[in-house]
Design an enzyme around this catalytic site. Sequence first.
Site, PDB file in Angstrom:
ATOM      1  N   LEU A   7       0.846  -1.497   0.500  1.00  0.00           N
ATOM      2  CA  LEU A   7      -0.381  -0.246   0.083  1.00  0.00           C
ATOM      3  C   LEU A   7       1.140   1.419  -0.005  1.00  0.00           C
ATOM      4  O   LEU A   7       1.494   1.455   0.506  1.00  0.00           O
ATOM      5  CB  LEU A   7      -1.027  -0.033   1.024  1.00  0.00           C
ATOM      6  CG  LEU A   7      -1.693   0.638   1.638  1.00  0.00           C
ATOM      7  CD1 LEU A   7      -2.873   0.907   2.151  1.00  0.00           C
ATOM      8  CD2 LEU A   7      -0.944   2.550   2.111  1.00  0.00           C
ATOM      9  N   ASN A   9       0.533   5.492   0.305  1.00  0.00           N
ATOM     10  CA  ASN A   9      -0.238   6.802   1.005  1.00  0.00           C
ATOM     11  C   ASN A   9       0.460   7.606   0.594  1.00  0.00           C
ATOM     12  O   ASN A   9       0.979   8.383  -0.627  1.00  0.00           O
ATOM     13  CB  ASN A   9      -1.063   6.218   1.923  1.00  0.00           C
ATOM     14  CG  ASN A   9      -0.252   6.407   3.029  1.00  0.00           C
ATOM     15  OD1 ASN A   9       0.947   5.366   3.119  1.00  0.00           O
ATOM     16  ND2 ASN A   9      -0.880   7.174   4.345  1.00  0.00           N
ATOM     17  N   ASP A  10       0.374   8.410   1.180  1.00  0.00           N
ATOM     18  CA  ASP A  10       1.017  10.181   1.358  1.00  0.00           C
ATOM     19  C   ASP A  10       2.749  10.201   0.831  1.00  0.00           C
ATOM     20  O   ASP A  10       3.141   9.823   1.136  1.00  0.00           O
ATOM     21  CB  ASP A  10       1.781  10.785   2.903  1.00  0.00           C
ATOM     22  CG  ASP A  10       0.081  10.915   3.654  1.00  0.00           C
ATOM     23  OD1 ASP A  10      -1.293  10.152   3.600  1.00  0.00           O
ATOM     24  OD2 ASP A  10       0.697  10.358   5.033  1.00  0.00           O
ATOM     25  N   GLN A  26       4.599   7.209   1.491  1.00  0.00           N
ATOM     26  CA  GLN A  26       4.448   5.981   2.583  1.00  0.00           C
ATOM     27  C   GLN A  26       4.429   4.990   1.991  1.00  0.00           C
ATOM     28  O   GLN A  26       3.551   4.781   1.381  1.00  0.00           O
ATOM     29  CB  GLN A  26       2.663   6.882   3.085  1.00  0.00           C
ATOM     30  CG  GLN A  26       3.302   8.174   3.881  1.00  0.00           C
ATOM     31  CD  GLN A  26       3.758   7.508   5.889  1.00  0.00           C
ATOM     32  OE1 GLN A  26       3.404   7.257   6.524  1.00  0.00           O
ATOM     33  NE2 GLN A  26       5.332   7.746   5.987  1.00  0.00           N
ATOM     34  N   TYR A  69       5.935   8.002   9.892  1.00  0.00           N
ATOM     35  CA  TYR A  69       5.051   8.342   9.083  1.00  0.00           C
ATOM     36  C   TYR A  69       5.632   9.640   8.319  1.00  0.00           C
ATOM     37  O   TYR A  69       6.584  10.416   8.721  1.00  0.00           O
ATOM     38  CB  TYR A  69       3.803   8.958  10.289  1.00  0.00           C
ATOM     39  CG  TYR A  69       2.519   7.998  10.281  1.00  0.00           C
ATOM     40  CD1 TYR A  69       2.920   6.606  10.425  1.00  0.00           C
ATOM     41  CD2 TYR A  69       2.224   8.309  11.725  1.00  0.00           C
ATOM     42  CE1 TYR A  69       1.778   5.572  10.315  1.00  0.00           C
ATOM     43  CE2 TYR A  69       0.370   6.983  12.054  1.00  0.00           C
ATOM     44  CZ  TYR A  69       1.146   5.969  11.356  1.00  0.00           C
ATOM     45  OH  TYR A  69       0.127   4.911  11.699  1.00  0.00           O
ATOM     46  N   SER A  70       4.179  10.946   7.673  1.00  0.00           N
ATOM     47  CA  SER A  70       4.590  12.095   6.501  1.00  0.00           C
ATOM     48  C   SER A  70       5.117  12.393   7.329  1.00  0.00           C
ATOM     49  O   SER A  70       5.423  12.538   8.360  1.00  0.00           O
ATOM     50  CB  SER A  70       2.963  11.875   6.369  1.00  0.00           C
ATOM     51  OG  SER A  70       2.434  10.842   6.177  1.00  0.00           O
ATOM     52  N   ARG A 131       1.551  15.173  14.672  1.00  0.00           N
ATOM     53  CA  ARG A 131       2.186  14.482  12.820  1.00  0.00           C
ATOM     54  C   ARG A 131       2.161  15.332  11.251  1.00  0.00           C
ATOM     55  O   ARG A 131       1.798  16.511  11.151  1.00  0.00           O
ATOM     56  CB  ARG A 131       1.600  13.172  12.715  1.00  0.00           C
ATOM     57  CG  ARG A 131       0.349  12.715  12.092  1.00  0.00           C
ATOM     58  CD  ARG A 131      -0.420  11.692  11.947  1.00  0.00           C
ATOM     59  NE  ARG A 131      -1.776  11.436  11.669  1.00  0.00           N
ATOM     60  CZ  ARG A 131      -2.904  10.804  12.632  1.00  0.00           C
ATOM     61  NH1 ARG A 131      -2.481  11.129  14.084  1.00  0.00           N
ATOM     62  NH2 ARG A 131      -3.318  11.045  12.780  1.00  0.00           N
ATOM     63  N   GLU A 190      -4.635  16.345   8.893  1.00  0.00           N
ATOM     64  CA  GLU A 190      -3.287  16.560   8.477  1.00  0.00           C
ATOM     65  C   GLU A 190      -2.948  17.312   7.779  1.00  0.00           C
ATOM     66  O   GLU A 190      -3.570  17.269   7.042  1.00  0.00           O
ATOM     67  CB  GLU A 190      -4.092  14.576   7.949  1.00  0.00           C
ATOM     68  CG  GLU A 190      -4.421  13.543   9.065  1.00  0.00           C
ATOM     69  CD  GLU A 190      -4.679  12.117   8.760  1.00  0.00           C
ATOM     70  OE1 GLU A 190      -4.511  11.218   9.774  1.00  0.00           O
ATOM     71  OE2 GLU A 190      -5.731  12.071   7.549  1.00  0.00           O
TER      72      GLU A 190
HETATM   73  C1  FRU Z   1      -2.101  11.022   6.381  1.00  0.00           C
HETATM   74  C2  FRU Z   1      -1.809  10.585   7.106  1.00  0.00           C
HETATM   75  C3  FRU Z   1      -0.920  11.079   7.547  1.00  0.00           C
HETATM   76  C4  FRU Z   1      -0.122  10.299   8.570  1.00  0.00           C
HETATM   77  C5  FRU Z   1       0.365   9.125   7.830  1.00  0.00           C
HETATM   78  C6  FRU Z   1       0.256   7.490   7.848  1.00  0.00           C
HETATM   79  O1  FRU Z   1      -2.496  10.490   5.330  1.00  0.00           O
HETATM   80  O2  FRU Z   1      -2.869   9.435   7.832  1.00  0.00           O
HETATM   81  O3  FRU Z   1      -1.535  11.780   8.756  1.00  0.00           O
HETATM   82  O4  FRU Z   1       1.288  10.939   8.720  1.00  0.00           O
HETATM   83  O5  FRU Z   1      -1.120   9.042   6.627  1.00  0.00           O
HETATM   84  O6  FRU Z   1       0.924   7.207   7.187  1.00  0.00           O
END
Ligand code: FRU
Length: 452
Positions: A7, A9-10, A26, A69-70, A131, A190
């Site tokens: 997966l 993500n960010d 991510q 995390y991000s 975060r 976020e």
């Molecule tokens: C946003 C988020 C961030 C976090 C990251 C974790 O999609 O929830 O706030 O740092 O993804 O993967």
Amino acid sequence: MTPPAGLLNDPNGFIQFDGQYHLFYQWHPFACQHGSKFWAHCTSDDLIHWELKPTALAPDASYDKNGCYSGSAFVLNDELHLFYTGNLKDEANQRISTQCLAKPIDSKLESYEKLGPVIGGQPEGYTAHFRDPKIWQHDERWYCVLGAQTEQLTGQVLLYSSDDAKQWQYLAPIVGDGINGLTEFGYMFECPDLFALDGQDVLIGCPQGIQPQGMNFHNRHNNGYFVGQLDYATTQYTHGEFLPLDRGFEFYAPQTTLADDGRRLLSAWLGIPDEDDQPTVEHNWIHALSLVRSLHLVDGKVQQRPVEEHKQLRCSQQQWAEQSLNAQQSLSFSSENCFELALKAEQIDGVLSLRLAEVGEHFVEISFDSATGVFKVDRSHALYQDGSRECLLSTRDSLELQIFFDRSILEIFVNNGEEVFSGRVFPAQAVSNTTVTSTKSCIIKELIRYDY
Ligand code: FRU
């Protein structure tokens, strides 16, 4: 950009360093679900061709074992640095968030050493939902914004500053519930990002838990921006209305960087938290990043345009002659699901619509009604995804579209970036039909399909 497995993500750590673009994301490599995140690392010379490098960060330290995390990237003393959130769950499953640094230890920028937490915990009055540091420099000082949640469970953006990017001082909350006239702004904010754009300070990010307002904010989790001014002396951020940045179905956690040539570039996750049921899961991967876009401020609103570099991907094209399109007439083609479509229409009377990704009874419908000015993207007839999103355009009788359709990724730029709708569609076949029709009349000034 898609993950090799697992997966994505960010987007994280987007930066141009020594001429080369670096974009991290991510990544949960082991399953198509959220989990302890890694930072995948990609590089590019042109924002279009990306090369996957060795993984930059793994959740292997005592303070980030539940996820790196991000965060963002910056250059200090000519060295690249990463600034990210260490996510930790203790024995009692309590979250502990720290903001941490890392930097490369080799000249190829492929191996990273962790320097540990530099912000040990959230300020008083906030929960551990703290975060996503985004760092920048202003007048020789470092600043960062962080996403935060108050103990009353409302979302805020916190501002910090530092002389050396290592010792940080908490300044103030600058955006959120109860600040600057804002109310009901959700339970968590976020991925904030604050940057100067054409003389204004734009803050983009993702408030979680906000309610739909008219045509805006209909996703499970939403994105948007403020245009305003940050007074660095008083730490007051005065801003206008919160507006959607991308109005599509899947768009989240956008992050920007300032390129050497002065462009403000943006990358975003074309996915949404809590929405992980896509057909690619069968092939052990899920989610993608958007095309890189440049940002512009026009009449006080942020516009996004695909970076010009994408043009090098065009390999052949079909161009239709200028013509009027009356009721019962249509223009159509069938092609592989991998093209860019440029459409310019004028003197639109009635509804101009574009049926895209049509295979059998499934399609996406894009329409513009000249009587109301409403532009709509309707996915309710698509194979896997549903819903529709709409907005009001500033023009009534003309429309300009630039559509990128990359197998399952759809990015629709309206009127040269005035609005953008992004999302995923999964046609049952690699070849689909596209049809342009009009209920009354219009002039098609330009229609070009570029095959990729
Ligand atoms: C946003 C988020 C961030 C976090 C990251 C974790 O999609 O929830 O706030 O740092 O993804 O993967």
